[in-house]
Scaffold this active site. Structure first.
Site, short mmCIF file in Angstrom:
data_model
loop_
_atom_site.label_atom_id
_atom_site.label_comp_id
_atom_site.label_asym_id
_atom_site.label_seq_id
_atom_site.Cartn_x
_atom_site.Cartn_y
_atom_site.Cartn_z
N ASP A 141 43.94 38.96 37.09
CA ASP A 141 44.88 39.92 36.50
C ASP A 141 45.44 40.85 37.56
O ASP A 141 46.60 41.25 37.51
CB ASP A 141 44.20 40.80 35.45
CG ASP A 141 43.58 40.03 34.32
OD1 ASP A 141 44.08 38.95 33.99
OD2 ASP A 141 42.59 40.53 33.75
N HIS A 156 40.22 40.94 34.67
CA HIS A 156 39.81 39.72 35.36
C HIS A 156 40.35 39.83 36.79
O HIS A 156 41.40 40.45 37.02
CB HIS A 156 40.43 38.47 34.73
CG HIS A 156 40.12 38.24 33.29
ND1 HIS A 156 40.81 38.85 32.29
CD2 HIS A 156 39.23 37.42 32.70
CE1 HIS A 156 40.35 38.43 31.12
NE2 HIS A 156 39.38 37.56 31.34
#
Length: 438
Positions: A105, A102
């Site tokens: 992240d 993501h």
């Protein structure tokens, strides 16, 4: 400078079923040919950035148990660069070709979307160099539109159009980054696309929003020349009470209503299948039958817990049934097996990350080999073919293909005096047969 994280520097190797090592592959032999393809291509393993590097070991009743250095750094970009180094070290040690992320992240949000995008782009440039140097690939990227409080009422289905627009801008940038990195897919992971109570919800409006957002994403995919499919990950009650992407059938209804079956596929997770009241293999088989099978988030849930526990998949008999359906569907094309799984919060040693992946990779390999034996042997397929065999008769094919009307079918039944008699489904025989391959 980060001290050595893992206890080893050498990659984990295949040593065969009789290996005495506690950190070696016994079944995962990446170059072994299985049904015409190397095992690494049949499985297409990917490491999940978020669980592997971002989750600190918290739960609703306790805090950070892992105490990783990057979780407590004031400089968010320094922490991001450290995680990038460690991700590619992890890929090298495991011999895994792919990773997934993501946007949140890999980089901190900063104080604005502009700053967030700049941070993501900076880390993506680091990825690009490391991917080229180590021959690593991106299985898929996605945008985190569920963690920040702005998404508490959803992302694309949020009642506030400003949130919808913000999401569009966030996804656009994440798609650009994914394409630039050669991503094989782009995932629409709708962590809060649903509602808590009907009392404050206009379902029709929110479904219209969801469809429009998906259409925008597909339009942009074609505009930038992104070749991979858009993947939607079905999930029930995670975390909203009623999710609009509940299971494969629900997602297919949305995709087909827009005529986007060629552009949009599904990324299926075992834990989500179970929470939706299905089996893992059911969701895979249904997706394949509907022509929308894409990829897998490989993990397992706890059958005693009504929540997404995201444990590493270790159940070989269960996974054999899943891999049987994957192989019957023709295997992966752009998709693969992403380890959307996290070590338990008591597994605080860094090497536990390696042990978890190696154990699950071995379990997947063993299940793949068992499923391949079932297909190569052909006994199960023959039983199923015999069960449906009468549909190959011309009159019955005509009935299925729309060449007979209802009254014509009824007339044929009366003319032949058809009185069908039940035939055994042989369930126990088949279950016993499958056990012989394990």
């Amino acid at each position: 400078m980060m001290p050595q994280f893992y206890s080893r520097r050498e990659p984990v190797r295949y040593e065969g079923p009789n290996s005495a090592s506690d950190l070696a592959f016994r079944w995962y032999n990446p170059d072994q040919i299985v049904l015409g393809k190397p095992m690494r291509e049949q499985l297409r393993f990917a490491v999940a950035y978020w669980h592997t590097l971002c989750w600190p070991g918290t739960d609703p009743f306790g805090g950070d148990t892992f105490q990783r250095q990057w979780h407590h750094m004031a400089d968010g970009m320094a922490a991001a660069r450290m995680k990038a180094d460690l991700m590619f070290e992890t890929l090298d040690l495991l011999g895994v070709d792919f990773f997934c992320f993501h946007d949140l992240d890999i980089a901190p949000e900063g104080n604005s979307l502009k700053e967030f995008n700049a941070n993501v782009s900076e880390i993506a440039r680091i990825f690009e160099k490391k991917m080229a140097a180590g021959n690593k690939k991106l299985l898929w990227g996605t945008a985190n539109m569920f963690s920040n409080r702005r998404f508490m009422a959803g992302a694309a289905t949020n009642p506030d159009p400003d949130v919808f627009a913000y999401c569009a801008a966030q996804v656009k940038h994440c798609m650009d980054v994914t394409k630039d990195l050669g991503g094989a897919n782009y995932v629409m992971w709708g962590g809060r696309e649903g509602y808590e109570t009907l009392l404050n919800t206009n379902i029709g409006h929110e479904l219209e929003q969801a469809k429009r957002f998906l259409s925008l994403v597909v339009e942009y995919k074609h505009k930038i020349g992104f070749k991979g499919p858009i993947l939607i990950e079905p999930k029930p009650q995670e975390p909203t009470k009623h999710q609009y992407d509940y299971d494969v059938a629900t997602v297919y209804a949305t995709i087909s209503s827009l005529g986007l079956q060629k552009d949009v596929k599904v990324n299926i997770e075992q834990n989500h299948a179970i929470l939706a009241g299905h089996s893992f293999e059911h969701e895979i088989a249904l997706a394949a039958a509907l022509g929308i099978f894409g990829g897998i988030d490989i993990n397992r849930g706890d059958y005693q817990s009504g929540w997404d526990t995201d444990q590493f998949a270790m159940n070989v008999p269960e996974m054999t049934l899943a891999f049987l359906e994957i192989l019957k569907a023709g295997g992966f094309t752009t998709g693969g097996l992403n380890f959307d799984a996290k070590i338990r919060r008591q597994s605080i040693d860094p090497d536990d990350i390696l042990h978890a992946h190696v154990g699950s990779m071995d379990a997947c390999a063993r299940a793949l080999l068992a499923a391949a034996k079932i297909i190569e042997d052909g006994k199960l397929a023959a039983i199923v073919a015999e069960r449906y065999g009468k549909w190959n008769e011309p009159a019955n094919r005509a009935m299925l293909e729309g060449k007979e009307t209802l009254d014509q079918i009824a007339a044929r039944v009366h003319a032949k005096g058809l009185e069908p008699q039940p035939r055994s489904g042989h369930q126990e025989r088949i279950e016993g047969l499958v056990n012989t391959y394990l």
